[in-house]
Enzyme design. Structure first.
Site, PDB file in Angstrom:
ATOM      1  N   LYS A 144       4.180   8.863   9.597  1.00  0.00           N
ATOM      2  CA  LYS A 144       3.835   8.206  10.858  1.00  0.00           C
ATOM      3  C   LYS A 144       4.770   8.636  12.000  1.00  0.00           C
ATOM      4  O   LYS A 144       4.623   9.727  12.496  1.00  0.00           O
ATOM      5  CB  LYS A 144       3.840   6.688  10.692  1.00  0.00           C
ATOM      6  CG  LYS A 144       3.068   6.242   9.438  1.00  0.00           C
ATOM      7  CD  LYS A 144       1.919   5.378   9.748  1.00  0.00           C
ATOM      8  CE  LYS A 144       1.218   4.917   8.489  1.00  0.00           C
ATOM      9  NZ  LYS A 144      -0.203   4.769   8.626  1.00  0.00           N
TER      10      LYS A 144
ATOM     11  N   ASP B 210       9.331   2.672   0.332  1.00  0.00           N
ATOM     12  CA  ASP B 210       8.267   3.311   1.095  1.00  0.00           C
ATOM     13  C   ASP B 210       8.279   2.703   2.496  1.00  0.00           C
ATOM     14  O   ASP B 210       7.812   1.592   2.714  1.00  0.00           O
ATOM     15  CB  ASP B 210       6.917   3.075   0.393  1.00  0.00           C
ATOM     16  CG  ASP B 210       5.772   3.747   1.123  1.00  0.00           C
ATOM     17  OD1 ASP B 210       6.007   4.365   2.165  1.00  0.00           O
ATOM     18  OD2 ASP B 210       4.626   3.640   0.631  1.00  0.00           O
TER      19      ASP B 210
ATOM     20  N   TYR C 222       0.869  -1.171   0.000  1.00  0.00           N
ATOM     21  CA  TYR C 222       0.000   0.000   0.000  1.00  0.00           C
ATOM     22  C   TYR C 222       0.904   1.217   0.000  1.00  0.00           C
ATOM     23  O   TYR C 222       1.862   1.285   0.774  1.00  0.00           O
ATOM     24  CB  TYR C 222      -0.902  -0.004   1.246  1.00  0.00           C
ATOM     25  CG  TYR C 222      -1.768   1.242   1.337  1.00  0.00           C
ATOM     26  CD1 TYR C 222      -2.770   1.476   0.403  1.00  0.00           C
ATOM     27  CD2 TYR C 222      -1.581   2.193   2.351  1.00  0.00           C
ATOM     28  CE1 TYR C 222      -3.571   2.619   0.472  1.00  0.00           C
ATOM     29  CE2 TYR C 222      -2.383   3.328   2.425  1.00  0.00           C
ATOM     30  CZ  TYR C 222      -3.364   3.531   1.485  1.00  0.00           C
ATOM     31  OH  TYR C 222      -4.149   4.662   1.549  1.00  0.00           O
TER      32      TYR C 222
HETATM   33  N1  PMP Z   1       2.701   4.097   2.362  1.00  0.00           N
HETATM   34  C1  PMP Z   1       2.521   3.155   3.291  1.00  0.00           C
HETATM   35  C2  PMP Z   1       3.436   1.959   3.310  1.00  0.00           C
HETATM   36  C3  PMP Z   1       1.511   3.281   4.243  1.00  0.00           C
HETATM   37  O1  PMP Z   1       1.335   2.321   5.160  1.00  0.00           O
HETATM   38  C4  PMP Z   1       0.700   4.439   4.226  1.00  0.00           C
HETATM   39  C5  PMP Z   1      -0.404   4.651   5.246  1.00  0.00           C
HETATM   40  N2  PMP Z   1      -0.731   3.635   6.045  1.00  0.00           N
HETATM   41  C6  PMP Z   1       0.925   5.399   3.238  1.00  0.00           C
HETATM   42  C7  PMP Z   1       1.935   5.195   2.321  1.00  0.00           C
HETATM   43  C8  PMP Z   1       0.086   6.629   3.181  1.00  0.00           C
HETATM   44  O2  PMP Z   1       0.344   7.483   4.242  1.00  0.00           O
HETATM   45  P1  PMP Z   1      -0.769   8.526   4.721  1.00  0.00           P
HETATM   46  O3  PMP Z   1      -1.899   7.753   5.273  1.00  0.00           O
HETATM   47  O4  PMP Z   1      -0.069   9.389   5.729  1.00  0.00           O
HETATM   48  O5  PMP Z   1      -1.164   9.308   3.518  1.00  0.00           O
END
Ligand code: PMP
Length: 589
Positions: free
Chosen positions: A348, A320, A229
């Protein structure tokens, strides 16, 4: 006596050391180091104790599906509904009052018609340390971990103080502060990346990272992997069909965007061939190195090969590390696997509880945002090629203050690292007082105990983990009524999880909290067993040899090891040795 080298576990897992050599090293270690090596291997592979069986059919419980409910199950659900309504009456009353004007997709996530009455979010009143409190006066141990954000628990005093002080200074958005200078410098130091950009969210960080890759290479396609994701943006949301084509991920998303994304199988050699064959079209490869939805898959060798190919083909590699960054080590999985991507996206934890994303990377790519550095007093100027970037709140002083406070605390923690811990402190030393060693070790022990319990009770559940991130997984099924009821019962037994699945241990959780989490899991499952939500089925055990008899757990304690614990007796060590051999077999297959 042989000393434990930081890279030994990694070499063993990646087969750089023959099994015989691994055993020779193991035999030569001190008892304490033997334990540490086992911990390292378990942590890197995600293996704790494994299910029994040797390729023959075995009995295992299966979770009941909602289609198979009988009268006794319905009666239990009815009784539970009444108890739950009495437990959280104010939260329940909020549902009809606010359902209409308050839009939230999470409300209907995993909704099962047969237990619709039980499916509502509770309303929180406050959160402190390891706990959340609801408006009905209930207090829960929070293992939802705020989707991975608050590694120091709720209301960490040093973050609260920093944010209050920032509030007192006002919230000017247009200029710079000393805090953003210091924060970016420290993030760069902790992650090892040259330059750092603050964004408003993780989604935006990933968006910017892919834009940088396209701008740098003048190519169009982004290769990414099934199961990951990467946030909400259209530039990364695509699915893979049976033939390997990319499809728009849902309503409102255009196939034209999906056409620019190559969705590959994660950890599969064939994906590397596809990347090589299409290199001239690929602007960047985007990877969630340990996918939070598939934590058990940690394809280190694949990632290393991917790194080599992307260097060879001049394709920027983007990691990521939104969840894993600053969670398993300051750098994230890259610190554990010793792989350096060109660009990393974080979010995060570095926001310290306030919304943020970060893009951190090598100067070559990051200079495309501001044109790079220039000097006073000469004719140097920024480079002309620059990507579009903005964001009213990207550098909001409140979140920059909480980010800086968080980074300073992490740095302080790293200073407690023992010399023998690896440089990113990613392996468990049983005596190291650095927070990563402590968090990772305590999570592992909790997971081990619960996995052992699942095995002993023939339950079709396992917990996957990476550092202090963990996730319950039903082995033969995906989100049915039994799983939903388990999490509901855990709430009624005082533990708050996250319906999206990822759970976390924070530095605020005490040993007693962890013990209570373990007990709540067991108690919830005992209720479900008693009420007939698991039934016995014959399962063909896989032939793989890693399905071994689970050994008696050596350490059940969630505390830091005492000298007495370290002095494990010979029989226990023999069991550990057996486990190591069997784990190695799995990884050498
Ligand atoms: N990349 C990863 C691996 C994530 O887990 C998330 C959110 N859980 C995101 C991108 C997106 O981050 P945000 O919810 O702060 O937009």
């Amino acid at each position: 006596m042989q000393t434990l080298d930081n890279e030994i576990a990694e070499k063993i897992i990646s087969k750089k050391i023959e099994k015989k050599e691994a055993m020779r090293i193991f035999d030569g270690l001190s008892e304490e180091d033997k334990l540490q090596l086992i911990s390292q291997i378990k942590s890197l592979t995600g293996i704790t104790n494994v299910v029994n069986g040797s390729g023959t059919a075995t009995k295992r419980l299966k979770p009941l599906d909602q289609r198979d409910l009988e009268d006794n199950h319905r009666a239990f659900i009815q009784k539970l509904t009444e108890e739950y309504e009495a437990f959280v009456p104010k939260s329940k009353a909020n549902v009809p009052k606010h359902h209409f004007h308050f839009v939230d997709q999470r409300r209907n996530f995993h909704l099962i018609k047969e237990i619709k009455q039980l499916h509502f979010q509770i309303t929180y009143e406050k959160a402190e340390g390891a706990y959340v409190h609801d408006i009905d006066g209930n207090k829960y141990i929070d293992i939802s971990g705020d989707m991975g954000v608050n590694i120091f628990g709720h209301k960490a005093p040093f973050i609260v103080d920093a944010v209050k002080a920032a509030l007192d200074r006002g919230i000017p958005l247009a200029g710079y502060s000393e805090t953003i200078h210091n924060a970016t410098k420290l993030i760069s130091e902790l992650t090892g990346h040259d330059r750092v950009l603050f964004t408003q969210s993780g989604t935006e960080a990933v968006m910017v990272a892919t834009r940088l890759a396209r701008a740098a290479t003048n190519r169009k396609k982004i290769a990414l992997f099934e199961g990951a994701y990467h946030g909400l943006s259209d530039v990364v949301m695509a699915m893979r069909d049976m033939e390997g084509n990319s499809l728009a991920a849902g309503p409102g998303m255009l196939q034209e965007f999906a056409d620019q994304i190559i969705v590959l199988k994660y950890g599969d050699e064939e994906s590397l061939d596809i990347i090589e064959a299409n290199a001239s079209e690929i602007a960047g490869v985007l990877v969630e190195p340990v996918q939070s939805r598939h934590i058990y898959n940690k394809p280190v060798e694949f990632l290393k090969e991917l790194r080599n190919i992307t260097i060879e083909k001049d394709i920027p590699l983007i990691f990521d590390e939104m969840i894993t960054g600053f969670r398993v080590s300051p750098q994230g999985a890259q610190g554990i696997f010793n792989i350096t991507p060109d660009i990393s996206t974080y979010g995060k934890i570095p926001g310290g509880g306030l919304p943020t994303g970060l893009v951190a990377g090598s100067q070559k790519y990051m200079d495309l945002i501001d044109g790079g550095t220039w000097e006073f007093g000469d004719d140097s100027m920024p480079k002309s090629k620059r990507v579009g970037m903005g964001g009213t709140h990207s550098q909001n002083p409140l979140k920059v203050a909480s980010a800086y406070a968080t980074m300073k605390q992490i740095k302080k923690e790293l200073e407690k690292r023992e010399d023998k811990c690896s440089k990113s402190c990613n392996f468990h030393s049983h005596t190291c007082q650095n927070m990563y060693c402590k968090l990772n070790t305590r999570t592992m022990r909790m997971v081990e105990e619960l996995n052992q319990y699942f095995v002993e009770h023939n339950l079709p559940i396992t917990i996957d983990f990476f550092g202090s991130l963990f996730r319950f997984r039903y082995i033969d099924s995906y989100w049915g009524i039994t799983e939903a009821l388990m999490f509901l019962l855990m709430r009624m037994n005082g533990v708050e999880t996250n319906i999206q699945g990822n759970c976390f241990i924070t530095t605020a959780h005490t040993d007693e909290d962890i013990r209570n989490v373990i007990e709540a899991v067991k108690k919830s499952l005992q209720t479900l067993i008693k009420e007939g939500f698991f039934y016995e089925a014959t399962i063909e055990a896989p032939k793989e040899e890693f399905f071994v008899e689970a050994p008696t757990p050596v350490q059940q304690s969630t505390q830091t090891h005492t000298q007495e614990e370290i002095n494990t007796n010979d029989a226990q060590l023999q069991k550990l040795k057996d486990l190591l051999v069997r784990d190695l077999k799995r990884f050498n297959q």
